[in-house]
Motif scaffolding. Structure first.
Motif, PDB file in Angstrom:
ATOM      1  N   GLN A   1      13.927   6.520   4.921  1.00 45.21           N
ATOM      2  CA  GLN A   1      12.807   6.855   4.043  1.00 45.21           C
ATOM      3  C   GLN A   1      12.169   5.588   3.480  1.00 45.21           C
ATOM      4  O   GLN A   1      10.938   5.448   3.461  1.00 45.21           O
ATOM      5  CB  GLN A   1      13.297   7.747   2.902  1.00 45.21           C
ATOM      6  N   GLU A   2      12.989   4.659   3.015  1.00 47.67           N
ATOM      7  CA  GLU A   2      12.469   3.460   2.362  1.00 47.67           C
ATOM      8  C   GLU A   2      11.847   2.471   3.339  1.00 47.67           C
ATOM      9  O   GLU A   2      10.794   1.891   3.059  1.00 47.67           O
ATOM     10  CB  GLU A   2      13.599   2.777   1.579  1.00 47.67           C
ATOM     11  N   ARG A   3      12.483   2.292   4.488  1.00 45.84           N
ATOM     12  CA  ARG A   3      12.084   1.200   5.375  1.00 45.84           C
ATOM     13  C   ARG A   3      11.149   1.621   6.497  1.00 45.84           C
ATOM     14  O   ARG A   3      10.321   0.829   6.943  1.00 45.84           O
ATOM     15  CB  ARG A   3      13.334   0.558   5.973  1.00 45.84           C
ATOM     16  N   VAL A   4      11.294   2.855   6.971  1.00 51.17           N
ATOM     17  CA  VAL A   4      10.523   3.291   8.141  1.00 51.17           C
ATOM     18  C   VAL A   4       9.316   4.124   7.749  1.00 51.17           C
ATOM     19  O   VAL A   4       8.172   3.772   8.058  1.00 51.17           O
ATOM     20  CB  VAL A   4      11.426   4.083   9.118  1.00 51.17           C
ATOM     21  N   LEU A   5       9.545   5.218   7.064  1.00 52.28           N
ATOM     22  CA  LEU A   5       8.447   6.146   6.769  1.00 52.28           C
ATOM     23  C   LEU A   5       7.424   5.561   5.808  1.00 52.28           C
ATOM     24  O   LEU A   5       6.251   5.957   5.840  1.00 52.28           O
ATOM     25  CB  LEU A   5       9.009   7.454   6.209  1.00 52.28           C
ATOM     26  N   ASN A   6       7.820   4.620   4.970  1.00 57.22           N
ATOM     27  CA  ASN A   6       6.882   4.019   4.026  1.00 57.22           C
ATOM     28  C   ASN A   6       6.281   2.707   4.520  1.00 57.22           C
ATOM     29  O   ASN A   6       5.516   2.056   3.790  1.00 57.22           O
ATOM     30  CB  ASN A   6       7.574   3.773   2.673  1.00 57.22           C
ATOM     31  N   LEU A   7       6.611   2.309   5.737  1.00 58.07           N
ATOM     32  CA  LEU A   7       6.106   1.041   6.269  1.00 58.07           C
ATOM     33  C   LEU A   7       4.634   1.159   6.652  1.00 58.07           C
ATOM     34  O   LEU A   7       4.239   2.085   7.358  1.00 58.07           O
ATOM     35  CB  LEU A   7       6.926   0.624   7.495  1.00 58.07           C
ATOM     36  N   LYS A   8       3.815   0.200   6.194  1.00 60.66           N
ATOM     37  CA  LYS A   8       2.386   0.187   6.498  1.00 60.66           C
ATOM     38  C   LYS A   8       2.012  -1.111   7.215  1.00 60.66           C
ATOM     39  O   LYS A   8       2.664  -2.147   7.022  1.00 60.66           O
ATOM     40  CB  LYS A   8       1.552   0.324   5.217  1.00 60.66           C
ATOM     41  N   ASP A   9       0.953  -1.048   8.015  1.00 66.10           N
ATOM     42  CA  ASP A   9       0.469  -2.243   8.693  1.00 66.10           C
ATOM     43  C   ASP A   9      -0.541  -2.971   7.809  1.00 66.10           C
ATOM     44  O   ASP A   9      -0.764  -2.596   6.644  1.00 66.10           O
ATOM     45  CB  ASP A   9      -0.139  -1.888  10.055  1.00 66.10           C
ATOM     46  N   ALA A  10      -1.156  -4.021   8.354  1.00 63.87           N
ATOM     47  CA  ALA A  10      -2.095  -4.836   7.575  1.00 63.87           C
ATOM     48  C   ALA A  10      -3.317  -4.052   7.114  1.00 63.87           C
ATOM     49  O   ALA A  10      -3.967  -4.416   6.131  1.00 63.87           O
ATOM     50  CB  ALA A  10      -2.526  -6.043   8.411  1.00 63.87           C
ATOM     51  N   LYS A  11      -3.634  -2.952   7.801  1.00 62.04           N
ATOM     52  CA  LYS A  11      -4.796  -2.136   7.433  1.00 62.04           C
ATOM     53  C   LYS A  11      -4.441  -1.004   6.478  1.00 62.04           C
ATOM     54  O   LYS A  11      -5.298  -0.191   6.131  1.00 62.04           O
ATOM     55  CB  LYS A  11      -5.438  -1.568   8.697  1.00 62.04           C
TER      56      LYS A  11
END
Length: 490
Positions: free
Chosen positions: A97-107
């Motif tokens: 939940q913390e590391r994968v699903l909430n990960l965003k790219d530069a945009k």
């Protein structure tokens, strides 16, 4: 003389082929591309009007991995990590939940939004659709399969071997993203009495390729998962590549004609109950590098030569005559992987020696063939062909694939996925990964699927096969032993 004869054959082919190119392109445009694009446009307008829950087409290479039956999948990936120590599904869920699903790219876009989506069908096409009831706990949980897939309180690798391929083919829940983390606690790792855990990740191939999986594990576990980078190509077009580009039509024609009437020497699949799964012991990368150095050959040549030598021995053991050569299908990554969850791969075939007077002779011949075909552009052509094919509705794609691939008229004798081994020690939340398992479900008729995965410069080779491939189960189970003996002989 052989080169001159091939040149003459190519010359005659192009004399008759080139004048028909405009006609062939016109026929493809009129009878395939225009009708498909027109129908696709109509479906998109209707989807935007009546099914606003549908986000976009399942397009590109991924479109070729969609089964027309919503309750089935063409292929699933299965990867298992053995950890030193105990970890709970709740902890894995938290990390995810913390590391994968909430990960965003530069945009500012979510990188792994695909994990919260499922595939829906509308008017013959497959669409991505958000799961409105998405919960991490539906996907990350303690191992809970029952019946034939049930595990004991303290399972070991023999139990995993028993259920592995059946687990790969287990059906997915309807309207739920087809992926899951399964945590097996109190796993008995060979050679130690200390408690271990086994984390199993399963996913539908339509979602990702192996490079996507490596990226996911790197993010979720915050472990390097570093691999040796593939050697880059020059930006300019080399003479070998130019020659390959010019000879592509002829090469495709020859492959089709030579494969059509050549019966595969290996068996086909006869259902889940007839499958057999086994694997090698752990093999260090340095062992293969030493063989490569001693014989002055490519790294892949060592692996492929040993595999074909093992196949020849297994066939002989079953009372069959090994063929002089065998057709191999193999997966290849495309350059510039976009990251996240994507299918960004292609595949090709190669005719390699099988029976040989000695292992060293086979190895040298295998190396020469690999070097000769190193700059072939057929793999890239096939990738664009899959993208082109994926423009059509799923039933049409499936029908064309079945006509081409079954009954094994153009199938290779076996298929290989040889993933780069990580060069680093990997861990999950501080627990070292000490072993790895891999499996894949395959619905097409190929009887033998071989894969290789590894960590920290150590790898295993996994053999997923129908028992009929080598006549009986006893002969089939010997292939992993034969493979290791072939390596030792080199």
């Amino acid at each position: 003389m052989a080169v001159f004869r091939k040149f003459c054959d190519m010359l005659l082919f192009y004399i008759f082929f080139l004048p028909t190119v405009p006609l062939l392109l016109t026929l493809v445009l009129i009878f395939w591309l225009l009708p498909v694009l027109l129908y696709r446009s109509i479906v998109w307008v209707l989807a935007r009007t009546f099914r606003k829950d549908l986000l976009s087409f399942v397009s590109g290479i991924a479109g070729a991995y969609v089964d027309p039956d919503p309750n089935k999948t063409i292929s699933n990936f299965l990867v298992g990590f053995v950890l030193t120590g105990d970890i709970s599904s709740e902890r894995i869920s938290q990390l995810f939940q913390e590391r994968v699903l909430n990960l965003k790219d530069a945009k500012g876009n979510f990188v792994y939004l695909r994990l919260q989506q499922s595939v829906a069908r509308f008017m013959g096409y497959a669409f991505w659709k958000n799961d409105p009831n998405f919960l991490v706990s539906n996907h990350v949980r303690d191992y809970d399969y029952q019946g034939d897939l049930r595990l004991s309180q303290t399972p070991d690798e023999h139990e995993i071997q028993r259920i592995w391929l059946s687990l790969a083919e287990a059906p997915w829940k309807t309207n739920q993203s087809p992926w899951e983390y399964l945590v097996v606690r109190n796993y008995c790792h060979a050679g130690t009495t200390k408690p271990h855990s086994l984390i199993i990740f399963r996913v539908d191939h339509v979602y990702c390729d192996y490079y996507s999986l490596t990226g996911l594990f790197r993010v979720a576990f915050r472990s390097p998962f570093a691999t040796v980078k593939l050697s880059g190509k020059n930006t300019g077009l080399s003479w070998k590549q130019l020659k390959s580009l010019l000879t592509i039509p002829y090469d495709i024609f020859v492959k089709m004609c030579t494969n059509e009437n050549k019966k595969s020497p290996l068996g086909e699949r006869h259902g889940s109950s007839n499958l057999c799964f086994n694997y090698t012991s752990t093999i260090h990368v340095d062992e293969i590098k030493l063989i490569r150095k001693n014989h002055g050959v490519a790294y892949n040549a060592v692996i492929l030569s040993a595999i074909n030598g093992a196949i020849a021995r297994a066939l002989s053991d079953a009372g069959a005559t090994p063929p002089e050569s065998i057709n191999l299908g193999y997966g290849l990554p495309l350059s510039n992987h976009p990251g996240g969850f994507n299918v960004h791969v292609t595949q090709s075939t190669m005719e390699l020696p099988c029976y040989a007077e000695c292992p060293k002779q086979r190895l040298r011949q295998t190396h020469d063939i690999i070097v000769e075909g190193a700059d072939s552009l057929l793999q890239l052509v096939f990738a664009y062909f899959l993208r082109f094919l994926a423009l059509a509705p799923v039933p049409i794609i499936w029908t064309l694939q079945r006509q081409i691939l079954a009954p094994s008229k153009f199938l290779p004798s076996y298929f290989l996925t040889n993933m780069p081994v990580t060069t680093t020690k990997e861990n999950v939340d501080g627990l070292e990964i000490v072993d790895i398992f891999h499996g894949v479900s395959v619905t097409h008729g190929i009887g033998l699927f071989i894969s290789c995965l590894g960590i920290n410069n150590k790898q295993r080779f996994f053999f997923n096969m129908d028992k009929s491939v080598f006549g009986d189960e006893a002969s089939a189970k010997k292939i992993s032993v034969y493979f290791e003996e072939e390596l030792k002989a080199l």
